[in-house]
Design a protein around this motif. Structure first.
Motif, PDB file in Angstrom:
ATOM      1  N   ASP A  14       0.836  -1.205   0.000  1.00 24.94           N
ATOM      2  CA  ASP A  14       0.000   0.000   0.000  1.00 24.94           C
ATOM      3  C   ASP A  14       0.871   1.256   0.000  1.00 24.94           C
ATOM      4  N   GLY A  15       1.953   1.227   0.755  1.00 21.83           N
ATOM      5  CA  GLY A  15       2.868   2.365   0.795  1.00 21.83           C
ATOM      6  C   GLY A  15       3.556   2.574  -0.540  1.00 21.83           C
ATOM      7  N   LYS A  16       3.968   1.477  -1.185  1.00 20.94           N
ATOM      8  CA  LYS A  16       4.615   1.566  -2.496  1.00 20.94           C
ATOM      9  C   LYS A  16       3.634   2.110  -3.533  1.00 20.94           C
ATOM     10  N   LYS A  17       2.396   1.632  -3.460  1.00 22.46           N
ATOM     11  CA  LYS A  17       1.380   2.095  -4.409  1.00 22.46           C
ATOM     12  C   LYS A  17       1.137   3.595  -4.217  1.00 22.46           C
ATOM     13  N   HIS A  18       1.044   4.016  -2.979  1.00 23.41           N
ATOM     14  CA  HIS A  18       0.828   5.432  -2.681  1.00 23.41           C
ATOM     15  C   HIS A  18       1.987   6.274  -3.216  1.00 23.41           C
ATOM     16  N   ASP A  19       3.236   5.796  -2.988  1.00 23.54           N
ATOM     17  CA  ASP A  19       4.407   6.522  -3.485  1.00 23.54           C
ATOM     18  C   ASP A  19       4.375   6.622  -5.007  1.00 23.54           C
ATOM     19  N   PHE A  20       4.025   5.518  -5.665  1.00 22.24           N
ATOM     20  CA  PHE A  20       3.963   5.493  -7.129  1.00 22.24           C
ATOM     21  C   PHE A  20       2.889   6.451  -7.634  1.00 22.24           C
ATOM     22  N   CYS A  22       1.821   9.119  -6.193  1.00 24.29           N
ATOM     23  CA  CYS A  22       2.326  10.485  -6.005  1.00 24.29           C
ATOM     24  C   CYS A  22       3.319  10.846  -7.104  1.00 24.29           C
ATOM     25  N   GLU A  23       4.185   9.892  -7.473  1.00 25.29           N
ATOM     26  CA  GLU A  23       5.141  10.135  -8.558  1.00 25.29           C
ATOM     27  C   GLU A  23       4.407  10.447  -9.856  1.00 25.29           C
ATOM     28  N   SER A  69      -4.307   1.756 -17.001  1.00 28.53           N
ATOM     29  CA  SER A  69      -3.695   3.059 -17.240  1.00 28.53           C
ATOM     30  C   SER A  69      -2.984   3.555 -15.986  1.00 28.53           C
ATOM     31  N   PRO A  70      -1.701   3.863 -16.099  1.00 29.00           N
ATOM     32  CA  PRO A  70      -0.988   4.361 -14.924  1.00 29.00           C
ATOM     33  C   PRO A  70      -1.289   5.827 -14.620  1.00 29.00           C
ATOM     34  N   LEU A  71      -1.926   6.528 -15.561  1.00 28.33           N
ATOM     35  CA  LEU A  71      -2.085   7.972 -15.388  1.00 28.33           C
ATOM     36  C   LEU A  71      -3.392   8.359 -14.727  1.00 28.33           C
ATOM     37  N   ASP A  72      -4.484   8.001 -15.316  1.00 24.60           N
ATOM     38  CA  ASP A  72      -5.775   8.346 -14.721  1.00 24.60           C
ATOM     39  C   ASP A  72      -6.805   7.330 -15.169  1.00 24.60           C
ATOM     40  N   LYS A  73      -7.886   7.298 -14.469  1.00 27.55           N
ATOM     41  CA  LYS A  73      -8.900   6.286 -14.742  1.00 27.55           C
ATOM     42  C   LYS A  73      -9.914   6.745 -15.790  1.00 27.55           C
ATOM     43  N   LYS A  74      -9.663   7.859 -16.443  1.00 34.30           N
ATOM     44  CA  LYS A  74     -10.562   8.360 -17.480  1.00 34.30           C
ATOM     45  C   LYS A  74     -10.048   8.025 -18.873  1.00 34.30           C
TER      46      LYS A  74
END
Length: 151
Positions: A14-20, A22-23, A69-74
């Protein structure tokens, strides 16, 4: 956008996902634009490949692409997905069949023999590109950009 909970304790994955996340949020605008363009460029092949894996309707395909999609869910939107589906159907690579799903009608797509042959030809070109006179640049690019072995 990622919402932060001041009471939450981030651990493990969960922490890694949150960091990613944010990146990704902090990527320069042009980096995001290049990633979206890259994803769009492979859209037709990706959609054909998804349908080759299982028969499905447009909304299902759109949901899978959104989740990937790594950017947004739209991204990508229905205005992108459905024209691709119609084009693939018109070219004979997929076939669609309307079916009732509850009170509404949904068009399910499945790959045709020509669609399977098309994917096979694309695979062969990628595998045997060097034999056709190509350099290994694409293989190197794909290996470098999409290798999951890196930390």
């Amino acid at each position: 956008m990622v919402k932060e909970d001041s009471n939450a304790v981030e651990t493990g994955d969960d922490g890694k996902k949150h960091d990613f996340e944010c990146e990704i949020e902090n990527l320069p605008k042009y980096d995001k634009k290049m990633i979206k363009g890259f994803m769009r460029g492979f859209g037709n092949i990706m959609i054909l490949w998804l349908i080759s894996r299982k028969r499905q309707h447009g909304y299902e395909i759109m949901t899978q692409l959104h989740a990937a999609s790594p950017l947004d869910k739209k991204m990508p939107s229905a205005s992108v997905i459905y024209p691709v589906l119609h084009k693939l159907e018109k070219k004979g690579l997929i076939s669609g069949k309307w079916e009732h799903q509850g009170k509404r009608k949904v068009k399910y797509y499945e790959i045709t023999e020509e669609g399977e042959a098309s994917l096979d030809r694309i695979r062969q070109i990628i595998v045997h590109g060097r034999e056709l006179g190509a350099t290994d640049m694409w293989k190197e690019f794909m290996g470098d950009m999409f290798t999951l072995k890196r930390s």
